[in-house]
Design a protein around this motif. Structure first.
Motif, PDB file in Angstrom:
ATOM      1  N   GLU A 901       0.863  -0.945  -0.381  1.00  9.76           N
ATOM      2  CA  GLU A 901       0.032   0.213  -0.121  1.00  9.76           C
ATOM      3  C   GLU A 901       1.042   0.939   0.090  1.00  9.76           C
ATOM      4  O   GLU A 901       0.180   2.104  -0.319  1.00  9.76           O
ATOM      5  CB  GLU A 901      -0.920  -0.063   1.120  1.00  9.76           C
ATOM      6  CG  GLU A 901      -2.113  -0.972   1.634  1.00  9.76           C
ATOM      7  CD  GLU A 901      -1.339  -2.527   1.863  1.00  9.76           C
ATOM      8  OE1 GLU A 901      -2.143  -3.290   1.852  1.00  9.76           O
ATOM      9  OE2 GLU A 901      -0.169  -2.391   2.299  1.00  9.76           O
ATOM     10  N   LEU A 902       1.637   1.207   0.555  1.00  9.53           N
ATOM     11  CA  LEU A 902       2.694   1.796   0.726  1.00  9.53           C
ATOM     12  C   LEU A 902       3.492   2.529  -0.657  1.00  9.53           C
ATOM     13  O   LEU A 902       3.516   3.758  -1.103  1.00  9.53           O
ATOM     14  CB  LEU A 902       4.422   1.869   1.667  1.00  9.53           C
ATOM     15  CG  LEU A 902       4.786   2.888   1.440  1.00  9.53           C
ATOM     16  CD1 LEU A 902       5.176   4.644   2.274  1.00  9.53           C
ATOM     17  CD2 LEU A 902       6.051   2.529   2.857  1.00  9.53           C
ATOM     18  N   ASN A 903       3.384   1.693  -1.577  1.00  9.16           N
ATOM     19  CA  ASN A 903       4.255   1.723  -2.677  1.00  9.16           C
ATOM     20  C   ASN A 903       3.433   2.119  -3.536  1.00  9.16           C
ATOM     21  O   ASN A 903       3.420   2.684  -4.346  1.00  9.16           O
ATOM     22  CB  ASN A 903       4.558   0.369  -3.134  1.00  9.16           C
ATOM     23  CG  ASN A 903       5.713   0.438  -5.596  1.00  9.16           C
ATOM     24  OD1 ASN A 903       5.214  -0.306  -5.474  1.00  9.16           O
ATOM     25  ND2 ASN A 903       6.004   1.424  -5.004  1.00  9.16           N
ATOM     26  N   LYS A 904       1.924   1.562  -3.840  1.00 11.02           N
ATOM     27  CA  LYS A 904       0.947   1.741  -4.107  1.00 11.02           C
ATOM     28  C   LYS A 904       0.318   3.372  -3.974  1.00 11.02           C
ATOM     29  O   LYS A 904       0.412   4.166  -4.863  1.00 11.02           O
ATOM     30  CB  LYS A 904      -0.289   1.423  -3.931  1.00 11.02           C
ATOM     31  CG  LYS A 904      -1.267   1.648  -4.821  1.00 11.02           C
ATOM     32  CD  LYS A 904      -2.727   0.948  -4.215  1.00 11.02           C
ATOM     33  CE  LYS A 904      -4.456   1.768  -5.101  1.00 11.02           C
ATOM     34  NZ  LYS A 904      -5.203   0.562  -4.566  1.00 11.02           N
ATOM     35  N   SER A 905       0.496   4.042  -2.877  1.00 14.28           N
ATOM     36  CA  SER A 905       0.351   5.599  -2.124  1.00 14.28           C
ATOM     37  C   SER A 905       1.270   6.298  -3.192  1.00 14.28           C
ATOM     38  O   SER A 905       1.129   7.596  -3.841  1.00 14.28           O
ATOM     39  CB  SER A 905       0.440   5.874  -1.347  1.00 14.28           C
ATOM     40  OG  SER A 905       0.093   7.165  -0.787  1.00 14.28           O
ATOM     41  N   ALA A 906       2.935   5.525  -2.879  1.00 13.22           N
ATOM     42  CA  ALA A 906       3.717   6.997  -3.705  1.00 13.22           C
ATOM     43  C   ALA A 906       4.080   7.545  -4.918  1.00 13.22           C
ATOM     44  O   ALA A 906       3.739   8.010  -5.546  1.00 13.22           O
ATOM     45  CB  ALA A 906       5.145   6.433  -3.062  1.00 13.22           C
ATOM     46  N   LEU A 907       3.399   5.426  -5.664  1.00 12.87           N
ATOM     47  CA  LEU A 907       3.831   6.238  -7.203  1.00 12.87           C
ATOM     48  C   LEU A 907       1.689   6.128  -7.481  1.00 12.87           C
ATOM     49  O   LEU A 907       2.098   6.081  -9.418  1.00 12.87           O
ATOM     50  CB  LEU A 907       3.811   4.445  -7.824  1.00 12.87           C
ATOM     51  CG  LEU A 907       5.261   4.207  -7.250  1.00 12.87           C
ATOM     52  CD1 LEU A 907       5.682   2.835  -7.706  1.00 12.87           C
ATOM     53  CD2 LEU A 907       6.102   4.970  -8.177  1.00 12.87           C
ATOM     54  N   ALA A 908       1.136   6.876  -7.231  1.00  7.43           N
ATOM     55  CA  ALA A 908       0.090   6.830  -7.866  1.00  7.43           C
ATOM     56  C   ALA A 908       0.137   8.181  -8.855  1.00  7.43           C
ATOM     57  O   ALA A 908      -0.902   7.839  -9.423  1.00  7.43           O
ATOM     58  CB  ALA A 908      -1.539   7.279  -6.689  1.00  7.43           C
ATOM     59  N   PRO A 909       0.562   8.703  -8.820  1.00  5.62           N
ATOM     60  CA  PRO A 909       0.536  10.057  -9.753  1.00  5.62           C
ATOM     61  C   PRO A 909       1.051   9.520 -11.242  1.00  5.62           C
ATOM     62  O   PRO A 909       1.366  10.056 -12.411  1.00  5.62           O
ATOM     63  CB  PRO A 909       1.708  10.986  -9.580  1.00  5.62           C
ATOM     64  CG  PRO A 909       1.555  10.665  -8.464  1.00  5.62           C
ATOM     65  CD  PRO A 909       1.770   9.489  -7.970  1.00  5.62           C
ATOM     66  N   LEU A 910       2.016   8.592 -10.832  1.00  2.66           N
ATOM     67  CA  LEU A 910       2.531   7.273 -12.135  1.00  2.66           C
ATOM     68  C   LEU A 910       2.017   7.251 -13.452  1.00  2.66           C
ATOM     69  O   LEU A 910       2.716   7.591 -14.848  1.00  2.66           O
ATOM     70  CB  LEU A 910       3.989   6.140 -11.434  1.00  2.66           C
ATOM     71  CG  LEU A 910       4.411   5.804 -12.801  1.00  2.66           C
ATOM     72  CD1 LEU A 910       5.167   6.209 -13.096  1.00  2.66           C
ATOM     73  CD2 LEU A 910       5.694   4.563 -12.268  1.00  2.66           C
ATOM     74  N   ALA A 911       1.741   6.461 -13.170  1.00  5.36           N
ATOM     75  CA  ALA A 911       0.308   5.430 -14.487  1.00  5.36           C
ATOM     76  C   ALA A 911       0.430   6.612 -15.752  1.00  5.36           C
ATOM     77  O   ALA A 911       0.054   6.682 -16.709  1.00  5.36           O
ATOM     78  CB  ALA A 911      -0.434   4.872 -14.535  1.00  5.36           C
ATOM     79  N   GLN A 912      -0.577   7.983 -15.160  1.00  4.65           N
ATOM     80  CA  GLN A 912      -1.702   8.887 -15.904  1.00  4.65           C
ATOM     81  C   GLN A 912      -0.567   9.644 -16.810  1.00  4.65           C
ATOM     82  O   GLN A 912      -1.364  10.339 -17.461  1.00  4.65           O
ATOM     83  CB  GLN A 912      -2.476   9.722 -15.201  1.00  4.65           C
ATOM     84  CG  GLN A 912      -1.309  10.700 -13.698  1.00  4.65           C
ATOM     85  CD  GLN A 912      -2.395  11.603 -12.616  1.00  4.65           C
ATOM     86  OE1 GLN A 912      -3.525  11.157 -12.974  1.00  4.65           O
ATOM     87  NE2 GLN A 912      -1.890  12.231 -12.615  1.00  4.65           N
ATOM     88  N   GLN A 913       0.437   9.080 -15.969  1.00  2.00           N
ATOM     89  CA  GLN A 913       2.022  10.384 -16.795  1.00  2.00           C
ATOM     90  C   GLN A 913       2.974   9.394 -17.749  1.00  2.00           C
ATOM     91  O   GLN A 913       3.671  10.509 -18.327  1.00  2.00           O
ATOM     92  CB  GLN A 913       3.110  11.172 -15.912  1.00  2.00           C
ATOM     93  CG  GLN A 913       2.297  12.034 -15.266  1.00  2.00           C
ATOM     94  CD  GLN A 913       3.064  12.306 -13.557  1.00  2.00           C
ATOM     95  OE1 GLN A 913       4.239  13.400 -14.097  1.00  2.00           O
ATOM     96  NE2 GLN A 913       2.866  12.042 -12.508  1.00  2.00           N
ATOM     97  N   ILE A 914       2.495   8.708 -18.293  1.00  2.00           N
ATOM     98  CA  ILE A 914       2.744   7.541 -19.429  1.00  2.00           C
ATOM     99  C   ILE A 914       2.715   7.974 -20.674  1.00  2.00           C
ATOM    100  O   ILE A 914       1.025   7.936 -21.125  1.00  2.00           O
ATOM    101  CB  ILE A 914       2.719   6.214 -19.256  1.00  2.00           C
ATOM    102  CG1 ILE A 914       3.156   5.965 -17.600  1.00  2.00           C
ATOM    103  CG2 ILE A 914       3.535   5.687 -19.877  1.00  2.00           C
ATOM    104  CD1 ILE A 914       2.944   4.176 -17.890  1.00  2.00           C
ATOM    105  N   PRO A 915       3.266   8.343 -21.468  1.00  2.00           N
ATOM    106  CA  PRO A 915       3.573   9.014 -22.554  1.00  2.00           C
ATOM    107  C   PRO A 915       2.814   8.008 -23.714  1.00  2.00           C
ATOM    108  O   PRO A 915       2.735   6.565 -23.403  1.00  2.00           O
ATOM    109  CB  PRO A 915       4.137   9.136 -23.719  1.00  2.00           C
ATOM    110  CG  PRO A 915       5.286   9.171 -22.657  1.00  2.00           C
ATOM    111  CD  PRO A 915       4.738   8.783 -21.283  1.00  2.00           C
ATOM    112  N   GLN A 916       1.252   7.899 -24.431  1.00  2.00           N
ATOM    113  CA  GLN A 916       0.741   6.513 -25.183  1.00  2.00           C
ATOM    114  C   GLN A 916       1.342   5.120 -25.719  1.00  2.00           C
ATOM    115  O   GLN A 916       1.196   4.929 -25.755  1.00  2.00           O
ATOM    116  CB  GLN A 916       0.202   7.346 -26.537  1.00  2.00           C
ATOM    117  CG  GLN A 916      -1.580   6.431 -26.581  1.00  2.00           C
ATOM    118  CD  GLN A 916      -2.034   6.817 -27.212  1.00  2.00           C
ATOM    119  OE1 GLN A 916      -2.111   8.222 -28.433  1.00  2.00           O
ATOM    120  NE2 GLN A 916      -3.514   6.112 -27.730  1.00  2.00           N
TER     121      GLN A 916
END
Length: 952
Positions: A901-916
């Protein structure tokens, strides 16, 4: 507040929000009871808001049940405006949207955006927002606007008030105004006729009274955040324009800023900074007045005592003996869009400074070197924390913020010095933004005894009279009124204008539910209530002034606690424990202490990533992770097991490798959902001793190296090379194979051997590599002695393999490198550092055009700002994507296996910033890569894989 009414409010809130958004436990409420000021108030309830509609619902309920609300952004406020003993509204990470408008000439920001992140988004357009507070790397736009923060170069011209383009506001009655939307403006006027009429009347009243108009105009020629921005009544006619500008600097007392659109300013490409020390404050201030008419970006004034506080850094640039308060330094910055224009300015400004040669006792002439400029500004920025670090244990550090007319600047500094002396504040320093006559003075203060509180009271009363009355200056130039200056608003402005301010508050918030007691407060002693104590707790954290600069980079900030909060709660536990030992605690307090101790294990200890990134951003270098490791060491019981594991490490890793392969086989048979459910149950039954399974778990690594064998010839890497390197692969790369979705399934050792063969470098692997470890797994769990034992074992082995340091020693994980180098500096290189310095120059590299995600690990950031890793990635790829708001990934060694859960919270903004069209990512720590793969959906691998692919 009536308990029955509050209880009804809580019940109603639960009907409109998720249970997870409502925080009522004792520990977290206390943790949120602190901001960067010297006050503490513990909220009765904390509400985490995800969106505008939720906030409107809560505001309407607060009206219905008369429950006060306080809005909080980053909590870096210095005047107590972000705390409450009622309901605290905090913003979830969803309030961080940035919209670039008109090619960067405007930017629309939600209140959760960190100031520096806004500037980073604008950088490619050569623009930035106007406000530049010293806390810009931590403070958020909501606070910047609500406090009308300025900063080093901002002055008055570029603050939020003057660069405001549009604003979206939620009012105390729940109505919404979006000034960028004509329909919203018209609808708001129809729905709020009394407010609109009141604003029109107040504007007419001010404009028709020459005395009031002149006073307001005078006060806002200075920097001024004292009270409400009544200059809006003088400068605007449209009630909507008046309202929007009154919101700036209103500190959450008039409404909530849902987003703000700024006119941005151009970033001048060329700059130079010089430092000049004078033997007389009078001479330095005369020079400031002269330069105020020139094109100068910033002038920072520092008295002799302030300069003495940072002599360790100062000595790199100028040689001075101990300075007295009457001495003064000026840090001057000049900037321009072209090199020629800058040189012309430098010639002219240097000639003006030369007129004061007889008073000049030391100087560092203007430099355009970026590293030196950064260091010179660091000297100035380090003054506030320098006092905080040097203060006596148990005292707090106070920073006040005033502005004077420029002609009175020297006299004002001299009279403040006299006041410090009379009041016994011998450690007080003065520095500030001289072009605006804006002075900050900092001193340490104890509130443990009534006599000390009274001393502070008398001192502040004298300061108020000196600045507001004698000099007709501002008691708050840029830090906001808050609680500590609210009792002095009427003194500064006079009864008539103060009554106008009270009318503004009553018109916007007739029920007084928004941040009551801030700005408008009729209690003459309000600034002496709820004073914060900073008791001695631990030598690592005792210097903490609870400024909150650490919070923006903490991986657990949206999960459990931040470093500041961990420290605050630990101090409180220590304070209560001491009182318990003295028999001074009531039954309720005893119950609170028991609850805090139990909860702290998870919130404070177990969920701390202990990465130390907080120290990198702390003004006084406090490593809260190191403190938590110390707590773990004190609590550690079983001594035999860590030692047993250390003594049999090769066998333990062999067993772990086999277990991983078994789990992978089981997952293929059971499927991901059943496997996840199975391991969740096993984790619970084992009391978190069996990890939780994740879909990104790789297979077990192929065991290549047997004891007594030197596999230097892997993939054809032969002998007889002129250059050699000793390589130790990290434990996790000995246990886990490459990401199962990655194209390249070779081990990292084989990939490195391939790269080195191209560069004609021989690869040496120590014979006992399978039993070696940097010690980090033990260190993170508080087993320091075992950790040192393993680290020394590794260093001894690689010393022999490298022929006593003849050849470089490299390890493939940045956390391992940092751990080893803390023990023996510069003995081991991290792989990306080695590849960049020693290998890349020997290769022919053809950059890939595909976008590649780069994760800068927290250990790389701490070591060199991740420059080596970033530079190497940019050598290999034309489109390196570094996501915003990702600092530490939160995997934290093996913690990601047991507390995902700690890893998930820290990386929450990651997926939406990946170029298509992005297909993979790179980093330099295998455990980080596992977590990154889990939460991005991309395979992450060591950067050496990318280098091998693009080189020959």
């Amino acid at each position: 507040m009536l308990e029955e009414s509050f209880s009804s409010f809580v019940t109603a809130v639960k009907d409109v929000l998720e249970e997870s958004q409502i925080i009522s436990n004792t520990l977290q409420r206390y943790a949120y009871g602190t901001d960067a000021s010297f006050y503490r108030l513990v909220p009765k309830l904390i509400i985490n808001i995800d969106n505008e509609q939720q906030l409107i619902d809560v505001i309407k309920l607060s009206n219905q049940y008369l429950v006060p609300l306080t809005f909080r952004a980053a909590g870096t406020s210095l005047s107590g405006q972000a705390i409450t003993d009622s309901v605290l509204i905090v913003l979830s990470p969803q309030w961080n949207k940035i919209d670039i408008l008109q090619q960067g000439k405007k930017v629309k920001l939600q209140p959760g955006v960190i100031g520096a992140h806004a500037n980073r988004a604008l950088a490619s357009y050569g623009r930035k927002i106007g406000p530049d507070p010293a806390s810009i790397n931590s403070c958020k736009v909501g606070g910047i606007a609500a406090n009308n923060s300025s900063g080093m170069c901002c002055g008055v011209k570029h603050n939020s008030y003057h660069t405001l383009a549009d604003i979206r506001v939620i009012m105390a009655n729940g109505s919404v105004l979006d000034t960028a939307n004509l329909l919203s403006r018209e609808q708001f006027v129809r729905q709020n006729p009394e407010l609109i009429q009141t604003l029109s009347n107040l504007a007419e009243q001010v404009k028709s009274d020459t005395e009031l108009s002149n006073k307001i105009a005078h006060k806002y020629r200075l920097k001024n955040t004292m009270g409400y921005g009544v200059n809006a009544l003088l400068e605007y006619t449209d009630p909507i324009d008046i309202l929007s500008h009154l919101m700036i600097g209103s500190e959450g007392t008039l409404g909530f800023i849902s987003d703000i659109t700024y006119h941005t300013i151009a970033v001048e490409q060329y700059s130079a900074v010089g430092l000049f020390v004078f033997d007389d404050i009078e001479a330095s201030c005369q020079l400031v007045q002269m330069l105020a008419h020139e094109s100068v970006a910033a002038i920072e004034l520092m008295d002799g005592t302030a300069l003495n506080s940072v002599t360790d850094k100062l000595n790199e640039f100028i040689a001075v003996n101990s300075l007295s308060p009457r001495h003064a330094g000026l840090l001057i910055e000049i900037s321009s869009q072209t090199a020629q224009e800058l040189n012309n300015k430098l010639t002219h400004i240097t000639a003006l400074i030369g007129q004061y040669d007889t008073s000049l006792i030391a100087e560092h002439a203007f430099t355009q070197n970026k590293d030196d400029i950064e260091k010179l500004w660091a000297i100035r920025k380090g003054m506030f924390p320098a006092v905080g670090a040097a203060r006596a244990i148990g005292t707090t550090v106070i920073i006040e913020d005033v502005a004077l007319p420029l002609p009175d600047l020297a006299t004002g500094v001299q009279q403040l010095h006299q006041l410090f002396e009379r009041s016994g504040y011998h450690d007080a320093i003065i520095f500030g933004h001289a072009l605006d006559g804006n002075l900050h003075f900092v001193f340490s203060q104890s509130f443990n005894e009534q006599v000390e509180v009274e001393r502070y009271h008398q001192f502040m009363a004298a300061v108020a009279r000196l600045i507001a009355v004698d000099f007709q200056g501002s008691l708050k130039a840029e830090h906001g009124t808050g609680r500590n200056m609210a009792p002095f608003v009427e003194l500064e402005w006079g009864q008539d204008i103060y009554q106008v301010m009270k009318s503004i508050k009553a018109a916007f918030d007739p029920l007084n539910i928004l941040n009551p007691g801030v700005i408008i407060n009729d209690d003459a002693n309000a600034h002496l209530l709820n004073l914060k104590s900073l008791p001695q707790a631990d030598c690592i954290i005792d210097k903490c002034i609870e400024c909150g600069f650490c919070e923006s980079v903490c991986p657990s900030k949206n999960y459990t606690l931040t470093p500041r909060q961990r420290i605050a709660v630990w101090r409180h536990i220590g304070e209560l424990t001491e009182q318990q030992q003295q028999g001074l605690l009531s039954n309720d307090a005893l119950a609170e202490l028991k609850e805090l101790k139990q909860a702290y294990q998870f919130y404070g200890i177990d969920s701390c990533a202990t990465t130390g990134l907080c120290a990198h951003h702390c003004p006084v270098g406090i490593d809260t992770g190191k403190f938590i490791q110390g707590v773990k060491e004190q609590n550690h019981q079983a001594k035999w097991l860590p030692q047993f594991v250390a003594n049999n490490y090769d066998k333990v890793l062999w067993g772990a490798n086999k277990a991983v392969n078994l789990v992978a086989s089981s997952a293929r048979i059971l499927g991901p959902e059943k496997t996840k459910t199975l391991f969740k149950g096993l984790n619970k039954l084992s009391v978190n001793n069996i990890p939780k399974w994740q879909t990104s778990w790789p297979n077990g690594a192929v065991h290549q190296h047997k004891k007594g064998v030197n596999p230097a010839s892997i993939d054809g890497a032969g002998t007889g090379h002129q250059q050699k390197v000793v390589f130790v692969t990290s434990c996790v790369n000995r246990v886990f194979a490459a990401d199962s979705h990655a194209k390249d399934q070779r081990s990292i050792t084989r990939v490195l051997a391939s790269v080195l063969e191209k560069a004609n470098i021989e690869l040496i692997i120590p014979e006992s590599v399978n039993s070696l470890c940097c010690g980090k797994p033990w260190l993170s769990k508080g087993n320091n002695s075992v950790a040192k034992q393993k680290a020394h074992q590794l260093l001894d082995e690689v010393n022999r393999a490298s022929e006593n340091g003849r050849w470089p020693v490299v390890i493939d994980a940045s956390p391992c490198e940092m751990t080893l180098n803390q023990l023996k500096p510069l003995s081991v290189l991290e792989l990306s550092q080695y590849l960049l310095i020693h290998v890349a120059p020997l290769l022919n590299i053809t950059k890939t055009k595909e976008p590649i995600m780069l994760h800068k690990t927290c250990s790389s950031i701490q070591q060199d700002g991740a420059k080596a890793l970033t530079t190497l990635a940019q050598l290999c790829c034309e489109n390196v994507v570094i996501p915003n708001d990702i600092n530490c990934c939160g995997f934290a060694g093996d913690k990601g296996f047991f507390l995902p859960e700690l890893n998930k919270s820290a990386l929450a903004p990651l997926a939406q910033q990946i170029p298509q069209n992005c297909q993979r990512g790179v980093s330099n720590s295998r455990t980080c890569e596992i977590g990154l793969s889990e939460h991005s959906g991309l395979p992450y691998q060591s950067i050496v894989y990318l280098l091998d692919e693009v080189s020959n």
